[in-house]
Each structure stands twice: as C-alpha cells, then as structure tokens.
Scaffold this motif. Structure first.
Motif, mmCIF file in Angstrom:
data_model
loop_
_atom_site.group_PDB
_atom_site.id
_atom_site.type_symbol
_atom_site.label_atom_id
_atom_site.label_comp_id
_atom_site.label_asym_id
_atom_site.label_seq_id
_atom_site.Cartn_x
_atom_site.Cartn_y
_atom_site.Cartn_z
ATOM 1 N N LEU A 20 -17.069 -45.359 -25.785
ATOM 2 C CA LEU A 20 -16.082 -46.155 -25.062
ATOM 3 C C LEU A 20 -16.169 -47.625 -25.463
ATOM 4 N N ALA A 48 -14.724 -48.011 -28.869
ATOM 5 C CA ALA A 48 -13.267 -47.847 -28.885
ATOM 6 C C ALA A 48 -12.573 -49.060 -28.286
ATOM 7 N N PHE A 98 -4.666 -39.324 -32.425
ATOM 8 C CA PHE A 98 -4.302 -38.547 -31.244
ATOM 9 C C PHE A 98 -4.128 -37.069 -31.580
ATOM 10 N N GLY A 144 -15.158 -41.811 -30.263
ATOM 11 C CA GLY A 144 -14.530 -43.120 -30.164
ATOM 12 C C GLY A 144 -13.232 -43.228 -30.951
ATOM 13 N N TYR A 160 -9.947 -42.698 -29.116
ATOM 14 C CA TYR A 160 -9.614 -43.733 -28.151
ATOM 15 C C TYR A 160 -9.395 -45.064 -28.838
ATOM 16 N N GLN A 188 -5.832 -44.982 -29.614
ATOM 17 C CA GLN A 188 -4.958 -45.203 -28.461
ATOM 18 C C GLN A 188 -5.028 -46.639 -27.956
ATOM 19 N N TYR A 189 -6.255 -47.186 -27.906
ATOM 20 C CA TYR A 189 -6.383 -48.533 -27.353
ATOM 21 C C TYR A 189 -5.777 -49.575 -28.285
ATOM 22 N N ILE A 239 -8.348 -46.959 -19.387
ATOM 23 C CA ILE A 239 -9.735 -46.489 -19.423
ATOM 24 C C ILE A 239 -10.043 -45.719 -18.146
ATOM 25 N N GLN A 282 -8.155 -42.428 -18.070
ATOM 26 C CA GLN A 282 -8.510 -41.450 -19.091
ATOM 27 C C GLN A 282 -9.970 -41.054 -19.061
ATOM 28 N N LEU A 328 -11.942 -38.462 -21.477
ATOM 29 C CA LEU A 328 -13.041 -38.895 -22.342
ATOM 30 C C LEU A 328 -14.247 -37.975 -22.153
#
Lengths: 309, 327
Positions: free
Chosen positions: B108, B111, B142, B197, B200, B203-204, B251, B254, B258
């Motif tokens: 996390l 990411a 994704f 990671g 994400y 996505q981030y 975060i 999700q 995760l």
C-alpha cells in the motif's frame, strides 16, 4: 397495475426522453444515443476493446467446434514446450494435456459465471440503490448501513468461505461473487437517483399521478443508465478476475475447465513450464482488458467533457 | 470533533457486531450439523467432542441464546479451536497476522507513494508520452489477475534473472542477528509487495492524475501562481494536499479488495500470512480457522476504514472545522 391511464403515460414517456443523456450537447443533441455511439466508435481504444471481446467470444463459442480436442485428454508427454508438437501447439501441461485446448475451452466457464454474477450484482445493486436514492430518509440510511456492511467484508475471502461451506458449482460461485460485488453499483444508482429525483421532469411525472414504481422504472431509471452501463461493463471484468481467483485457489467447479483452474493446477511447475500458466493468464488478461477498454470508451462517450481523465 | 469521532467508532463497533452475526449465520446456513461445521472435518469423527461443542455453544438452546453465546465468546477473543492443530484459532491467527500486515502495508505504501508521484507528474504534462503511458499502464494493471502477475514476476526476476527469492519469507539458513533477519525478510518481501502494489499503483496514479488536473484548474491555484509562487511549491504544497483526498477515500473503500489480493499473492509466494492460512484451512476443512480469518480480516478492514476517516480530518481541516461548528 396500469396507473392513471393516458396522461400519465404520455407525460412520463415524454419527460423521460427530453432531458437527454447529457451526452450530446451542441446542435446534434436531438438523438443522444446516436451521438454517444458516434463518439464511442471514434474512440480507437474502445473499438479495439470491442474487437478483442468479439475475438474472445468467438474463440469461446466457435473454438471448441473448430479445434476438436478435449482439454481433459492426455495427448502427449507432460511439459513439452510450445511449437514442438503439432498435436499441442501451445505445449502440454504437467499431465500431458493440450494447453491450447484448455485455453479455448476455459473461457466458457469464466464468461458464463461472470455474466451470471454480473446479472446478480446489477439486480441487487440497482434495486437497493434505487429504493435508497428515490425514497431517501430512513430507508436510505438503513439500506446504506446494509451496503456499508458488505463493503467491509473482504470480498474474495467471503466468497472463499461461501464456496468452501457449500458445494462448489457454477451457481454457488456466481452467487458468492454476486453477493460481495454489488455495493459499488448500489452506491452509483443511489447517487443518480438522489440527483434526479427532484428534477423538474420527475416532479412533473409525480404531479400527473404516476405511481412511484412507474416513476422509478420509466422516468428516473432511464436517465440514471449511463453510469450504470459503464459500471456494468467494468463489473464483468471484475467478475472474471474473481472467478479466476477462486478457480486458481481450487474453489472452482471441479467438473469444468477454466483459465484460473489451469493456472492453479500448473502452479507447481511454472518455473519449468512457463507456457502452462502464461497462456491461460493472457486469456484472462485480454478478456478483462477488453471490458475495461469498452467501459472507458462508454464513459468518455457519455461524458465527453471528462475525456482523458 | 470528539463527538463525531465517538460516533464513527460506535459505527465501527456496530459493523464488527454485524460481522459476528454473519459468521454465526454462515455456521447455521451450512448444510449439516452446526457442531460439525464448527469443529471441521478433522474433529467431526469424535462424538465426545461434538457433545462438548454442543454444550459449549448451547446448540440445544433457542436460536437467540445461541447467537448471544456465540457473540459473547467471539467478543472475548475466543474464536474456537482448530482441531487439526489442536490449538486455539486466536493463537494461530495472531501468528499469521504480522506477515499479512507487513505485506499489505508495504504494498500500500509503495502504491500510494509511487502512484501519487506518477499521477502528479502526468497531470503537469497531460499530453506527454509519460502521461499516455501511465494511462495504458493503469488499464493493464487493472486487467491482470494478481496471482498471474505474481507468477510472471517470479519467472522474470527469480527464474530468468535470478535476482530475488522465489517464495517463502525466510531462507533455510539466514544469518545471525536482527539485521540479517530483517534483510532476509525484506528480500523475500520485494516480489509479493510489488505484485500486490502494481495493481493499486496503476489505479492511484490514474486517480491522482484526474484529481490533480481538476485541482490545478481551480482558483486558489491560479491565485498562488499569480502571487508569484514557484511552480513546485504550487504543485506540491498547495495543490497536492487537495488532490490526494480522493486517493485517501479510495484506499479506505478498497482496503477489503487489497486484502483479497493479498490472499492470492500469499498463496502464490507461500507467504505465511492469513491468506495462506485460509487457503490451507479450506484444504484441511478446518472451518473454525476459516471463519476466524474472515472475522479478523473484516475487523482489519473496519479499522482501516476508521483510520482513513480520521486521516481526512488531518489532510483537510475543513472537514474538522465543519464538524466542530456543528457541535
């Protein structure tokens, strides 16, 4: 329950169409659907997505007829690389089964389960979101608490528990995915209904005496569709990933072949036989990617202003 | 402020209670005798044990009493026994909790940090090749099944290039002392954390790019530029703070996903965490452990959500002030 007859019908039907889908803008907005379609087709990535999906569907539907090889049959020695054998062009797995036949036959399960799960997600999500958003008040709070609860459940783990406790069949798996994946759709539906419910055309439909059920169905729902269509496309991708994950863990329907299961079964040999896990994985990747591309294309076509964000 | 935090904590406790009820329902909805479900297949052959379980959980009493008994037991940290290991579920889980937290936390942090950086960089030059590349990467990230990404990374980094260990979290022989231990775990952590990671990150970066583009158009950013602040200061000091709010929201939302991803990654890499435990418990039909993992992971998600909500008030003082003025 055909309600207060003529006037209500006309008003509701008319009102439902006039505000458009927010897509057209400008001069040619008379037919928002066509404008959306034009924008979608102009989007190269989206067209690639459609072609990719068409390819996957063709492979899944026509493939088993064109390439007549049972994926469970042992055709040659195990762990032979791709290109070395004519009877197994993509190589053989740890038991000597044809990887190509597996890839061709694996899509049926994945797509069917995903479609069933997505249908369930849409029914639950739209149902709960519509009631919460349209009625508001205590119904909204109660339903949103309920939704929140499902959002904190670690989805895959919950699905694992459901499949482990009950029999692993295609229905159980679709059910398990459906139960955990709907909160997103419910939230989007609720937000749209909240936004729409007090707009003029909805009030007009209410004023002419349309019932709530009719307003929800014929007036609000059609206008809430664009973001829902986008999410439904993305949900298909998520559901396929989910099904693959469960099958990878050995929680798929044991009587079928699926991409995730192939990867799971060959997990012990992937260092010596990369082809046995790479090709099924590519199949999952391209299928999910096609849904993502289509979803993105639809999003851009419905909201031209947000393009590229 | 305090009142709103208290309300938020009460809500979290309510959710935990709801998860307990769900666990209870799962035991009872499963076809077959609830006592058999609780002890799993490994314990079901022992009639004395089944009797004992029936008495412990009050399975011959009314449904509501059973629910109360069950919640009482779970609330005091008693998640039952694993009859496969002959050990309490709580102790089994607490031994496996730390590796999962380490994996999820590392993935996390990676990411969020890398994703925000990519997002900001691409938002400053929306038409650059880097920006288009990031959009493509987000789509690709994704669409890849996480367990497959893990396998591909192992083939690349551990098998072809032999840079990193394939699986597990310790070598059979690692050096003496704290430092050697940390280094060894760290080396084993790279690939799993990267695998988890990457999705994400994709996505981030997309999310922070979108919100950064929006924030950079706002009036206060124009004002900051107009009064002559350097571009770096405008972007990193003024704009970024508002641009990360959607990332923080996601975060929280999700975190469950995760954790689900972590379960798959742990299975691929033989990482000795909760996911691996859940997977093994399914194979062993050790139901009490499986339900315990579900319970503990749900609580982790609830706590993570609570923390992100509290984090908001630090990032965005307006949220804090608004609530204070309500009190």
């Amino acid at each position: 329950m055909s309600d207060s007859a003529g006037l209500g019908d006309v008003a509701a039907a008319d009102m439902g169409v006039t505000p458009g889908l927010g897509a057209g803008g400008g001069a040619g907005a008379a037919r928002p659907g066509r404008e959306t379609f034009r924008l979608f087709v102009r989007n190269k990535a989206a067209v690639v997505g459609v072609l990719m999906l068409a390819g996957v569907v063709f492979m899944t539907v026509a493939g088993p007829r064109l390439y007549d090889q049972d994926p469970k049959d042992i055709v040659a020695r195990p762990l032979i690389g791709p290109g070395e054998l004519t009877e197994a062009r993509l190589g053989t797995d740890y038991l000597g089964r044809d990887v190509l036949a597996g890839v061709i036959n694996g899509g049926g399960t994945s797509l069917t389960v995903a479609a069933m799960a997505a249908a369930m997600v849409l029914v639950i999500g739209i149902g709960i979101g519509a009631v919460a958003g349209y009625y508001g008040g205590w119904a909204d709070s109660a339903l949103m608490r309920f939704t929140e609860f499902f959002q904190v459940l670690p989805a895959l783990l919950f699905a694992m528990v459901v499949v482990a406790l009950f029999e692993p069949s295609m229905w159980t798996i679709a059910f398990a995915i459906g139960v955990v994946a709907w909160p997103g759709i419910a939230r989007i539906t609720r937000a749209e209904f909240l936004r729409l419910r007090n707009l003029e055309f909805v009030r007009a439909a209410r004023a002419v005496g349309a019932t709530d059920w009719r307003i929800i169905r014929k007036v609000v729902f059609p206008n809430a569709l664009p973001p829902l269509i986008v999410s439904a496309t993305l949900i298909m991708g998520t559901a396929i990933l989910f099904e693959a994950g469960l099958a990878f863990l050995g929680l798929g329907d044991p009587n079928t072949t699926s991409w995730g299961l192939m990867i799971g079964l060959n997990r012990g040999n992937f260092l010596t036989a990369w082809w046995s896990v790479t090709f099924p994985g590519l199949a999952i990747f391209f299928t999910v990617l096609s849904f993502s591309l289509i979803g993105d294309g639809l999003q851009d076509a419905y909201n031209p202003k947000l393009r590229g964000r | 402020m305090l009142r709103s935090i208290a309300a938020r904590i009460a809500q979290a406790l309510g959710l935990i209670l709801a998860v307990m009820c769900l666990n209870f329902l799962l035991i009872h909805l499963t076809p077959g005798d609830p006592a058999t479900v609780i002890v799993g297949e490994s314990g079901a052959g022992d009639p004395e044990l089944l009797e004992e379980i029936r008495a412990q959980y009050g399975l011959d009493r009314p449904f509501v009493v059973q629910l109360g008994t069950y919640i009482g037991r779970v609330a005091t940290g008693d998640l039952g026994e694993s009859y496969f290991f002959n050990q309490s579920v709580t102790s089994l889980i607490s031994a496996r909790l730390w590796p999962t937290v380490l994996l999820v936390g590392t993935a996390l942090s990676f990411a969020v940090a890398a994703g925000t950086m990519v997002g900001v960089a691409t938002a400053r030059r929306p038409e650059s090749p880097l920006s288009h590349g990031a959009t493509v990467l987000a789509l690709v990230g994704f669409s890849m099944p996480v367990f497959w990404t893990g396998i591909m990374l192992v083939i690349l980094f551990a098998s072809t290039w032999k840079l990193l260990p394939v699986q597990g979290w310790h070598d059979v022989s690692y050096g003496e002392g704290m430092l050697a231990n940390v280094l060894d775990v760290g080396e084993h952590l790279v690939l799993p954390a990267l695998t988890l990671g990457l999705i994400y990150l994709a996505q981030y970066s997309r999310l922070s790019r979108a919100s950064m583009l929006e924030v950079l158009e706002s009036d206060y950013v124009r004002t900051a530029r107009a009064k002559g602040l350097g571009e770096r200061r405008v972007v990193y000091k003024h704009a970024l703070r508002n641009a990360v709010i959607p990332v923080v929201t996601v975060i929280g939302l999700q975190f469950g996903a995760l954790l689900s991803g972590a379960l798959l990654v742990e299975t691929v890499f033989n990482w000795p965490g909760l996911g691996r435990l859940a997977f093994d418990s399914i194979l062993r039909r050790d139901t009490s452990v499986l339900l315990g993992v579900l319970m503990v992971s749900s609580v982790m998600v609830i706590v993570a959500n609570l923390l992100t909500d509290l984090l908001y008030t630090i990032i965005d003082p307006r949220i804090r002030l608004r609530e204070r003025s309500n009190v």
